[in-house]
Motif scaffolding. Structure first.
Motif, PDB file in Angstrom:
ATOM      1  N   UNK A 252      86.293  18.188 -16.571  1.00 57.39           N
ATOM      2  CA  UNK A 252      87.018  19.454 -16.638  1.00 57.39           C
ATOM      3  C   UNK A 252      86.099  20.642 -16.364  1.00 57.39           C
ATOM      4  N   UNK A 253      86.461  21.456 -15.387  1.00 62.02           N
ATOM      5  CA  UNK A 253      85.752  22.703 -15.101  1.00 62.02           C
ATOM      6  C   UNK A 253      86.792  23.816 -15.038  1.00 62.02           C
ATOM      7  N   UNK A 254      86.713  24.747 -15.961  1.00 66.98           N
ATOM      8  CA  UNK A 254      87.647  25.870 -16.042  1.00 66.98           C
ATOM      9  C   UNK A 254      86.991  27.089 -15.411  1.00 66.98           C
ATOM     10  N   UNK A 255      87.563  27.623 -14.345  1.00 70.49           N
ATOM     11  CA  UNK A 255      87.015  28.796 -13.658  1.00 70.49           C
ATOM     12  C   UNK A 255      88.035  29.939 -13.746  1.00 70.49           C
ATOM     13  N   UNK A 256      87.616  31.049 -14.337  1.00 67.63           N
ATOM     14  CA  UNK A 256      88.499  32.202 -14.505  1.00 67.63           C
ATOM     15  C   UNK A 256      87.834  33.449 -13.923  1.00 67.63           C
ATOM     16  N   UNK A 257      88.612  34.239 -13.175  1.00 67.81           N
ATOM     17  CA  UNK A 257      88.086  35.439 -12.513  1.00 67.81           C
ATOM     18  C   UNK A 257      88.723  36.680 -13.118  1.00 67.81           C
ATOM     19  N   UNK A 269      91.879  35.211 -23.887  1.00 68.46           N
ATOM     20  CA  UNK A 269      92.924  34.340 -24.428  1.00 68.46           C
ATOM     21  C   UNK A 269      93.058  33.074 -23.581  1.00 68.46           C
ATOM     22  N   UNK A 270      93.045  33.234 -22.260  1.00 66.27           N
ATOM     23  CA  UNK A 270      93.122  32.075 -21.374  1.00 66.27           C
ATOM     24  C   UNK A 270      91.896  31.180 -21.526  1.00 66.27           C
ATOM     25  N   UNK A 271      90.726  31.809 -21.587  1.00 70.57           N
ATOM     26  CA  UNK A 271      89.483  31.043 -21.716  1.00 70.57           C
ATOM     27  C   UNK A 271      89.476  30.232 -23.003  1.00 70.57           C
ATOM     28  N   UNK A 276      89.679  25.058 -25.449  1.00 67.44           N
ATOM     29  CA  UNK A 276      90.072  24.217 -26.583  1.00 67.44           C
ATOM     30  C   UNK A 276      90.725  22.936 -26.087  1.00 67.44           C
ATOM     31  N   UNK A 277      91.593  23.049 -25.089  1.00 63.91           N
ATOM     32  CA  UNK A 277      92.248  21.864 -24.534  1.00 63.91           C
ATOM     33  C   UNK A 277      91.228  20.936 -23.866  1.00 63.91           C
ATOM     34  N   UNK A 281      90.129  16.939 -24.903  1.00 62.46           N
ATOM     35  CA  UNK A 281      90.096  15.832 -23.942  1.00 62.46           C
ATOM     36  C   UNK A 281      88.722  15.168 -23.921  1.00 62.46           C
ATOM     37  N   UNK A 282      87.672  15.982 -23.873  1.00 62.90           N
ATOM     38  CA  UNK A 282      86.310  15.445 -23.797  1.00 62.90           C
ATOM     39  C   UNK A 282      85.916  14.712 -25.075  1.00 62.90           C
ATOM     40  N   UNK A 283      86.514  15.079 -26.172  1.00 57.85           N
ATOM     41  CA  UNK A 283      86.184  14.465 -27.461  1.00 57.85           C
ATOM     42  C   UNK A 283      86.582  12.991 -27.538  1.00 57.85           C
TER      43      UNK A 283
END
Length: 535
Positions: A252-257, A269-271, A276-277, A281-283
């Protein structure tokens, strides 16, 4: 009986003092002309002015004046010098392969990734793609670490409270850690930096390459990346670098601009929600057995002293040879600290193509340093010199011992990554934090860090095990030292015995059974090398 002085190589004309030698003392047939402090060197024969100073069997300096037998060598009476080097057709890849019978069936407990690599930890990283986002990533990191149980108790807070209450002798109180919300996530780490904009496009590409190395690192479970939007280092550039390192990357890679999303509130809030989600998953991933061939060990040194090249460095060099014989990978970096041993390393490359690549990188690096009025001869620090490393070539000849004796199977330019097993040479500065940062970016899932003076540093995602070159340091700075190899100097154990002890601790650390002192102290240092001149 403990030795007082040591001649490292049969061709050497200087000896190392293993303990203080008072003026007038005769040892090994050599009479010291003046006091020689432990770790420093004295001449073993008469050396004429401008004649070579030989140590570790290689040229490490030239005499500035006639030096009588038993003279202390200093920055005044010798100067830096190293031998010429060239690519030769003949390859010197024969080596004394160690007996690895006792290690063949050993394993460590690690996190298996779909790309075939195995992590020694399972971390989530939070990264700004440009320094403008440092405040936002710091806020995100702070709330996650605190509320999810990753914030370590700071005993100095209680001490300060007691001082505020007027207590004359405040006590440091240690409290048990709060239970983590995600037991299989070892930590949430922040990789803040000062780059991403204002430099060249090459700087941006290099930064994205390094960050991609961390995001795809086997010790990393997932990442949250915050971008402003108008900087040189773009999200698409980062994704290209990720794909280049691990095609089809599936963590999972979350990229926010921020400039696309709008307000800081909505961005955060999005980050927070998406991170958290991703953590949940990684846990789900747990440690499983892995062969030692899945270890990638970075070899590093910092705060070196006159014992580094005869205790800790050759001991980890032996570990390097054992791991290579088992099919594992080793990274030897710090190119300014390979000055003087270029010919040996070039000859050890498995083919002339690699040898050419290595010599070109060394020459280009040296030329850049000279172009700004510096050079590899400027590499030794004040502490290095004070503890017996008089020239860069002396420092380098000892530092190279960390790479053992196996053939060189790869030569990597920064910020590249390990692609094949064996010993790899990685172009980095000698600056220990920049070099360690680069080694981990190249895939090191354990770092062995030798030090003679004591260096309080570590890495956010990879355990950094500190090895003292002398027992005095291990006793004085026990909170940062994991392994004492001063036992070699004291005559308590051999280099091979120390290497076995080191490798056993590596296995325990890789399995999560031992926590490196750097991890306990949260020494999460991350400094990208802005490609230019840094020694």
């Amino acid at each position: 009986m403990r030795l007082q002085i040591l001649k490292i190589h049969r061709d050497d004309n200087v000896w190392v003092a293993l303990q203080d030698i008072p003026a007038g003392t005769t040892v090994e047939g050599i009479t010291a002309i003046r006091d020689v402090a432990a770790k420093h060197k004295l001449t073993g024969t008469f050396i004429a002015k401008d004649s070579p100073i030989i140590m570790y069997g290689v040229l490490v300096g030239l005499a500035n004046e006639d030096l009588p037998e038993g003279e202390l060598i200093t920055t005044k009476n010798i100067r830096h010098a190293s031998g010429n080097f060239a690519v030769k057709e003949e390859r010197k890849t024969d080596w004394d392969v160690p007996d690895v019978t006792q290690w063949k069936d050993r394993h460590f407990m690690g996190y298996h990734r779909t790309d075939g690599r195995v992590g020694t930890g399972n971390y989530w990283v939070i990264i700004p793609l440009v320094f403008c986002e440092n405040r936002n990533v710091q806020m995100l990191h702070k709330v996650l670490v605190k509320e999810l149980g990753y914030r370590k108790h700071n005993p100095y807070e209680e001490m300060l409270q007691q001082l505020l209450q007027g207590k004359e002798d405040p006590e440091i109180i240690i409290k048990p850690p709060k239970r983590r919300a995600f037991e299989n996530i070892d930590g949430i780490k922040l990789l803040s930096h000062t780059l991403g904009c204002g430099g060249t496009k090459d700087d941006a590409r290099t930064l994205c390459g390094l960050l991609a190395g961390y995001i795809t690192h086997p010790n990393v479970a997932g990442a949250t990346v915050l971008s402003l939007g108008c900087q040189n280092a773009q999200i698409d550039m980062l994704k290209e670098e990720i794909e280049k390192r691990v095609p089809g990357f599936d963590r999972t890679v979350i990229c926010l601009e921020q400039q696309k999303i709008g307000s800081e509130k909505v961005l955060m809030e999005q980050a927070l929600q998406l991170t958290f989600e991703g953590l949940a998953k990684a846990n789900k991933q747990q440690r499983q057995p892995a062969p030692l061939s899945k270890l990638i060990i970075g070899m590093e040194c910092g705060g070196s002293d006159g014992f580094s090249g005869i205790s800790a460095n050759p001991a980890v060099g032996r570990v390097s040879d054992i791991l290579v014989a088992l099919g594992g990978s080793v990274i030897l970096s710090e190119f300014p600290e390979l000055c003087g041993v270029e010919q040996e390393l070039s000859d050890r490359c498995i083919n002339t193509e690699l040898a050419t690549r290595y010599t070109q990188l060394m020459r280009e690096y040296a030329s850049r340093a000279e172009a700004v009025g510096s050079g590899f001869d400027s590499n030794p620090s004040a502490g290095n010199i004070r503890d017996g490393l008089i020239t860069d070539a002396i420092k380098s000849a000892g530092a190279a011992k960390k790479g053992g004796s196996s053939p060189v199977t790869d030569v990597i330019d920064y910020p590249g990554s390990v692609q094949r097993p064996g010993l790899a040479l990685l172009c980095t500065p000698g600056s220990d934090v920049e070099s360690t940062t680069a080694e981990v970016g190249a895939g090191a899932n354990i770092v062995l860090f030798t030090t003679g003076l004591g260096t309080p540093t570590g890495n956010p995602v990879t355990p950094v095990l500190k090895l003292s070159t002398n027992s005095k340091l291990a006793n004085k700075m026990e909170d940062i030292i994991d392994i004492d190899t001063g036992t070699i100097i004291n005559g308590e154990e051999s280099i091979n015995e120390a290497a076995d002890r080191i490798l056993n601790l590596v296995i325990d650390t890789a399995s999560g059974l031992y926590t490196a002192r750097a991890q306990v102290l949260e020494q999460d240092d991350f400094i990208p090398w802005k490609r230019g001149v840094s020694l």
